[in-house]
Design a protein around this motif. Structure first.
Motif, PDB file in Angstrom:
ATOM      1  N   VAL A  22       0.840  -1.190   0.000  1.00  0.00           N
ATOM      2  CA  VAL A  22       0.000   0.000   0.000  1.00  0.00           C
ATOM      3  C   VAL A  22       0.880   1.248   0.000  1.00  0.00           C
ATOM      4  N   LEU A  23       0.644   2.129  -0.954  1.00  0.00           N
ATOM      5  CA  LEU A  23       1.399   3.373  -1.088  1.00  0.00           C
ATOM      6  C   LEU A  23       0.434   4.543  -1.153  1.00  0.00           C
ATOM      7  N   ASP A  24       0.906   5.717  -0.751  1.00  0.00           N
ATOM      8  CA  ASP A  24       0.127   6.953  -0.861  1.00  0.00           C
ATOM      9  C   ASP A  24       0.815   7.916  -1.816  1.00  0.00           C
ATOM     10  N   ASN A  25       0.008   8.753  -2.465  1.00  0.00           N
ATOM     11  CA  ASN A  25       0.486   9.781  -3.396  1.00  0.00           C
ATOM     12  C   ASN A  25      -0.250  11.069  -3.078  1.00  0.00           C
ATOM     13  N   SER A  26       0.476  12.167  -2.898  1.00  0.00           N
ATOM     14  CA  SER A  26      -0.189  13.429  -2.575  1.00  0.00           C
ATOM     15  C   SER A  26      -0.878  14.046  -3.785  1.00  0.00           C
ATOM     16  N   GLY A  27      -0.628  13.498  -4.973  1.00  0.00           N
ATOM     17  CA  GLY A  27      -1.300  13.974  -6.178  1.00  0.00           C
ATOM     18  C   GLY A  27      -1.808  12.790  -6.975  1.00  0.00           C
ATOM     19  N   ASP A  28      -1.686  12.900  -8.288  1.00  0.00           N
ATOM     20  CA  ASP A  28      -2.072  11.822  -9.188  1.00  0.00           C
ATOM     21  C   ASP A  28      -1.018  11.729 -10.281  1.00  0.00           C
ATOM     22  N   TRP A  29      -1.065  10.671 -11.045  1.00  0.00           N
ATOM     23  CA  TRP A  29      -0.160  10.517 -12.181  1.00  0.00           C
ATOM     24  C   TRP A  29      -0.450  11.587 -13.233  1.00  0.00           C
ATOM     25  N   ASP A  30       0.604  12.038 -13.923  1.00  0.00           N
ATOM     26  CA  ASP A  30       0.324  12.811 -15.130  1.00  0.00           C
ATOM     27  C   ASP A  30      -0.375  11.908 -16.139  1.00  0.00           C
ATOM     28  N   SER A  31       0.058  10.632 -16.212  1.00  0.00           N
ATOM     29  CA  SER A  31      -0.626   9.599 -16.973  1.00  0.00           C
ATOM     30  C   SER A  31      -0.003   8.271 -16.597  1.00  0.00           C
ATOM     31  N   VAL A  60      -1.473  -1.241  -4.257  1.00  0.00           N
ATOM     32  CA  VAL A  60      -2.528  -0.235  -4.263  1.00  0.00           C
ATOM     33  C   VAL A  60      -1.916   1.115  -3.947  1.00  0.00           C
ATOM     34  N   VAL A  61      -2.265   2.136  -4.739  1.00  0.00           N
ATOM     35  CA  VAL A  61      -1.802   3.499  -4.490  1.00  0.00           C
ATOM     36  C   VAL A  61      -3.012   4.391  -4.262  1.00  0.00           C
ATOM     37  N   ASN A  62      -3.100   4.986  -3.061  1.00  0.00           N
ATOM     38  CA  ASN A  62      -4.112   5.994  -2.783  1.00  0.00           C
ATOM     39  C   ASN A  62      -3.663   7.324  -3.370  1.00  0.00           C
ATOM     40  N   LEU A  63      -4.561   8.043  -4.027  1.00  0.00           N
ATOM     41  CA  LEU A  63      -4.218   9.274  -4.715  1.00  0.00           C
ATOM     42  C   LEU A  63      -4.828  10.491  -4.029  1.00  0.00           C
ATOM     43  N   ASN A  64      -4.165  11.631  -4.214  1.00  0.00           N
ATOM     44  CA  ASN A  64      -4.620  12.916  -3.669  1.00  0.00           C
ATOM     45  C   ASN A  64      -4.790  12.879  -2.159  1.00  0.00           C
ATOM     46  N   VAL A  65      -3.818  12.273  -1.487  1.00  0.00           N
ATOM     47  CA  VAL A  65      -3.795  12.251  -0.025  1.00  0.00           C
ATOM     48  C   VAL A  65      -2.964  13.438   0.452  1.00  0.00           C
ATOM     49  N   ASP A  66      -3.472  14.170   1.423  1.00  0.00           N
ATOM     50  CA  ASP A  66      -2.741  15.327   1.951  1.00  0.00           C
ATOM     51  C   ASP A  66      -1.329  14.911   2.375  1.00  0.00           C
ATOM     52  N   ALA A  67      -0.339  15.739   2.017  1.00  0.00           N
ATOM     53  CA  ALA A  67       1.061  15.372   2.250  1.00  0.00           C
ATOM     54  C   ALA A  67       1.359  15.124   3.725  1.00  0.00           C
ATOM     55  N   ASP A  68       0.851  15.965   4.616  1.00  0.00           N
ATOM     56  CA  ASP A  68       1.079  15.736   6.044  1.00  0.00           C
ATOM     57  C   ASP A  68       0.340  14.494   6.537  1.00  0.00           C
TER      58      ASP A  68
END
Length: 564
Positions: A52-61, A253-261
């Motif tokens: 499980v990974l988190d991303n503070s944004g989303d992929w460009d593509s 699994v990557v969660n997207l648009n998670v707040d950086a803090d």
């Protein structure tokens, strides 16, 4: 605009719609601080579990042919194989190129104008189709170099290939590249995700991002833009043909648009295994890690080959005037800017763009603007530069930054305060994550909105001075969208040097020319280097095979698994 698609929730559990780790490993002691630099933490062959990974944004593509973000290229190795790639061993060997889809590195002609690659036998896409040279030719021809519908990504192919006839496929297992001029580092070029095979009959053009076919150990099961990306095992992948990847986890699994803090909090409570972007934790996260020995033992602080910097437009008045650009460099408070990126733990003050990890970087002590000797800025020289530029009272401009990046926002605020000391007044413009190609990456937008300064970061397309410099400072790299040369630097001398350097076979001679190019772009004042970056990375103690790959400049995601 991308539209959402459904995702199966059968295999995931969510809290507030975020997938979380089922068995958190919070505050367990780890292998030690910096243990994953030059070594592998928790080597294991255990298979199973969901990473499980988190991303503070989303992929460009997620389309391998339409992406230009460092972590996206690293992550794409899970589902996209290329002609060459970087070695799996930890330490400096991880920067070495090895064959991937190709059976060997390229065979180059005596005149340096033809490169030939033979594919390994019996390689297959996830749908069972045998991977052919035709798929690789199609993948490159549909990419940013040639297709207006896939604008994101580097344009080296168009620069170096002879044209439409630049890629030949004499048989299904052979691909031949014909070049306009020699390109000494071509083996690096074919490591880019643009060479990941795409079957022509499966190509849906700009919609291919919805379900790109896998040639790697995982396939894309589902993708909801802005919310989640889910990968599962690819049964068609042959581990015997792949020297660099593992297939240890059952799913990713990557969660997207998670707040950086919030990502940092989830890392430290064990709710997530890694932060996929590889830029390191935020300021509060740094303190929470470094002040507690158990957490510190699960962290690494590599010099990662990136530079955080401000691109200064050479096309937006009055910054189209060299003296006004130099005023920005002299007025900047470099300690405040360094502090925005985490202080010394976030990187050393950068006197030039080329990081010390790249061959050809200027030697220690090279400090033409006094960033190191006068780190709070040189206001007298800034005032003199404004006077010489015809703006003795200062001027107004705009500073942009990605609004999901707290460090970039803090740097923009610090620079605003710095410049105000000499009368340069600035507005701040935050833009949405994943939209760098639309905002500072679109010259028309930059010009209309008088966007004079953009806070961003850059790392090498491959580990050489050319791989670092070409896309951000050659005039031929300026594009009307998805533009990486945000400064719009088009200096004839710089262009000529970059054009010549790939004609040189000797790597040492190329490094010397990269240093000369760096000194010339420093004089042009189109870039305000901030720090040669270090990332304070946190790895869950339950992960296996964790190492910082020096070429990928972050953890090597293609290696990682989970403990039993």
């Amino acid at each position: 605009m991308k539209r959402s698609r459904s995702i199966s929730r059968a295999d995931v559990s969510t809290t507030d719609d975020l997938v979380s780790v089922e068995r958190p490993g919070a505050d367990l002691p780890g292998a030690g601080f910096n243990a994953a630099i030059g070594n592998t933490v928790n080597p294991s062959t255990h298979r199973g579990g969901t990473l499980v990974l988190d991303n503070s944004g989303d992929w460009d593509s997620i389309d391998p042919g339409n992406t230009y973000v460092a972590y996206a290229w690293n992550f794409a190795r899970l589902y996209a194989r290329t002609l060459t790639t970087y070695a799996a061993p930890d330490g400096p060997a991880g920067a070495a190129l090895v064959p991937d889809l190709a059976a060997d590195l390229g065979r180059v002609s005596d005149d340096g104008l033809t490169w030939t690659y033979r594919l390994k036998p019996n390689l297959r896409m996830e749908n069972g189709a045998v991977i052919t040279s035709y798929m690789i030719k199609h993948a490159i021809e549909r990419s940013a170099s040639y297709s207006p519908t896939l604008p994101i990504g580097p344009v080296y192919w168009r620069t170096f290939l002879t044209g439409p006839d630049g890629i030949a496929t004499p048989d299904p297992a052979t691909v031949v590249f014909r070049l306009r001029r020699p390109m000494a580092e071509f083996d690096y070029l074919v490591s880019m995700p643009q060479t990941a095979p795409v079957p022509p009959e499966c190509d849906t053009g700009p919609e291919y991002w919805r379900q790109p076919l896998s040639s790697g150990p995982y396939r894309i099961r589902a993708y909801i833009p802005g919310r989640r990306l889910q990968l599962v095992r690819n049964a068609a992948w042959d581990p015997a043909s792949d020297p660099v990847r593992r297939q240890l986890a059952d799913a990713v699994v990557v969660n997207l648009n998670v707040d950086a803090d919030a990502i940092d909090r989830r890392l430290l409570t064990g709710e997530v295994h890694l932060a996929v972007e590889g830029g390191g934790v935020q300021r509060r996260g740094q303190a929470a890690i470094l002040d507690r020995p158990a957490r510190r033992s699960n962290a690494d602080n590599p010099l990662n080959g990136f530079v955080w910097y401000a691109a200064i437009s050479t096309a937006v008045p009055p910054l189209d005037n060299l003296h006004c650009r130099r005023a920005v460099l002299y007025a900047a408070d470099h300690l405040a800017l360094q502090d925005a990126f985490g202080g010394p733990i976030g990187g050393a003050i950068a006197p030039t763009m080329l990081p010390p990890t790249v061959p050809g970087a200027p030697p220690d002590g090279y400090d033409p603007y006094g960033f190191l000797s006068r780190p709070r800025g040189d206001l007298e020289r800034a005032a003199a530069a404004l006077q010489a530029g015809g703006h003795p009272g200062g001027f107004a401009t705009t500073i942009s930054f990605r609004n999901n990046r707290p460090k970039e926002q803090a740097a923009a605020a610090a620079l605003r305060t710095s410049l105000a000391r000499v009368g340069i007044q600035t507005e701040l413009l935050g833009y949405p994550p994943g939209e760098i190609d639309v905002y500072p990456g679109t010259p028309d937008f930059v010009h209309r909105h008088r966007l004079g300064i953009n806070i961003t970061g850059w790392g090498s397309d491959w580990p050489s001075g050319f791989g670092f410099l070409y896309a951000i400072c050659h005039g031929a790299a300026i594009r009307q969208t998805s533009n990486s040369n945000i400064s719009e630097l088009d200096d004839p001398d710089v262009n000529a040097l970059l054009d010549r350097v790939m004609l040189i076979a000797d790597a040492g001679e190329r490094a010397a020319m990269h240093r000369e190019i760096t000194e010339r772009i420093t004089a042009a004042a189109a870039f305000l280097p901030i720090v040669h970056a270090r990332s304070l990375l946190y790895r869950s103690p339950v992960l296996t095979n964790v190492s910082v790959n020096p070429a990928l400049q972050m953890y090597d995601y293609a290696q990682i698994g989970l403990m039993a």
